[in-house]
Design an enzyme around this catalytic site. Structure first.
Site, mmCIF file in Angstrom:
data_model
loop_
_atom_site.group_PDB
_atom_site.id
_atom_site.type_symbol
_atom_site.label_atom_id
_atom_site.label_comp_id
_atom_site.label_asym_id
_atom_site.label_seq_id
_atom_site.Cartn_x
_atom_site.Cartn_y
_atom_site.Cartn_z
ATOM 1 N N PRO A 198 0.772 -1.160 0.085
ATOM 2 C CA PRO A 198 0.072 0.081 0.085
ATOM 3 C C PRO A 198 0.929 1.193 0.006
ATOM 4 O O PRO A 198 1.694 1.486 0.822
ATOM 5 C CB PRO A 198 -0.656 -0.131 1.453
ATOM 6 C CG PRO A 198 -0.680 -1.714 1.834
ATOM 7 C CD PRO A 198 0.634 -2.031 1.057
ATOM 8 N N GLU A 199 0.592 2.140 -0.973
ATOM 9 C CA GLU A 199 1.076 3.248 -0.943
ATOM 10 C C GLU A 199 0.308 4.500 -0.644
ATOM 11 O O GLU A 199 -0.894 4.224 -0.176
ATOM 12 C CB GLU A 199 1.966 3.716 -2.143
ATOM 13 C CG GLU A 199 2.649 2.193 -2.761
ATOM 14 C CD GLU A 199 3.910 2.410 -3.549
ATOM 15 O OE1 GLU A 199 4.497 3.920 -3.850
ATOM 16 O OE2 GLU A 199 4.366 1.679 -3.888
ATOM 17 N N LYS B 95 1.391 7.189 4.501
ATOM 18 C CA LYS B 95 0.931 6.107 4.440
ATOM 19 C C LYS B 95 0.069 5.609 5.893
ATOM 20 O O LYS B 95 0.084 4.559 6.119
ATOM 21 C CB LYS B 95 1.856 5.313 4.192
ATOM 22 C CG LYS B 95 2.525 5.054 2.824
ATOM 23 C CD LYS B 95 3.349 4.269 2.388
ATOM 24 C CE LYS B 95 4.802 4.562 2.314
ATOM 25 N NZ LYS B 95 5.490 3.387 1.770
#
Ligand SMILES: [Zn+2]
Length: 263
Positions: A2-3, A51
């Site tokens: 996940p970015e 993030k």
């Protein structure tokens, strides 16, 4: 992995489901917060900073989580069974209508909302946040001129948001070998501007599309494409694992190394 855009999309989904609702049950399955009970409080908002995911309640409490490599938040209609396996569940936050389940979270902690700035103060400007400041991002990027660009551009203290996919794609798009020292990068301001532009494109998509082609297997220039032909020149893409989450992909023809020992 996940970015920043993935986290922003996750925060938006959670916000639409939970904001304004009273919490009926909270269950934080990490030792330090196992007895923390936020039920009765109202969820004010769910937001993202880089993030990091931040849930804020009307009692001035923030639940901070980070997805790290494999984490996710799932939303289920109230009353539906929790996902399995149970040992992957780190957090359950329920309202009358929805249950949010945090799975495999890399960080889960609770602090007072007034502490947020201090707790997350190390982060650079958030590429997708209201405080985005390209000059400050550039200043932070150039702080260590010896550092490989591939590493620096995904350092959250430089810019909050971009991860390893963007780091690889940015190097390709700027024609930079990943090991190029930051101090040798020509027009580093253009690299910062491109980071913003790429991430904005994916703000609502939550996937790191850098080629403009959203089809699976077409979305990236080099990331995840070891041995496959470069989309520009046909040369096989190389891969080098420097450590677990910093895998480098590059085209040796489009991104030549200044130091030939690194090709
Ligand atoms: Zn190429």
């Amino acid at each position: 992995m996940p970015e920043g855009d993935t986290v922003l999309v996750t925060a938006g989904r959670l916000h639409r489901a939970l904001a304004g609702a009273r919490l009926t049950r909270t269950d934080l399955r990490v030792p330090a917060f196992a007895t923390t009970d936020l039920s009765g409080q109202t969820m004010l908002e769910v937001g993202a900073r880089g993030k990091h995911l931040l849930m804020r309640t009307d009692a001035g409490v923030t639940v901070h989580s980070h997805l790290k490599m494999e984490g996710a938040w799932e939303l289920r209609r109230a009353g539906r069974p929790l996902p399995r396996p149970a040992h992957e569940i780190r957090a359950v936050i329920a309202t009358a209508d929805w249950t949010a389940v945090g799975l495999r979270l890399g960080i889960l902690e609770v602090f007072t909302t007034s502490e947020e700035a201090k707790r997350l103060g190390h982060l650079g400007p958030d590429v997708l946040g209201p405080d985005w400041d390209p000059d400050e991002a550039l200043r932070r990027l150039l702080r260590d001129p010896e550092r490989p660009i591939h590493e620096a551009v995904q350092d959250q203290r430089v810019m909050a948001g971009p991860g390893n996919v963007y780091a690889n794609e940015l190097c390709f798009l700027r024609g930079l070998h990943p090991s190029t020292p930051v101090g040798s990068v020509r027009n580093p301001d253009a690299l910062v501007a491109l980071t913003k532009r790429l991430m904005e494109v994916n703000r609502t998509l939550g996937r790191q599309v850098t080629t403009g082609d959203t089809r699976r297997g077409r979305a990236n220039w080099v990331y995840g494409r070891r041995g496959e032909p470069c989309r520009r020149c046909g040369t096989p893409i190389r891969r080098l694992a420097t450590n677990e989450d910093r895998v480098r992909y590059w085209c040796p023809a489009c991104q030549p190394a200044a130091d030939r020992s690194q090709t």
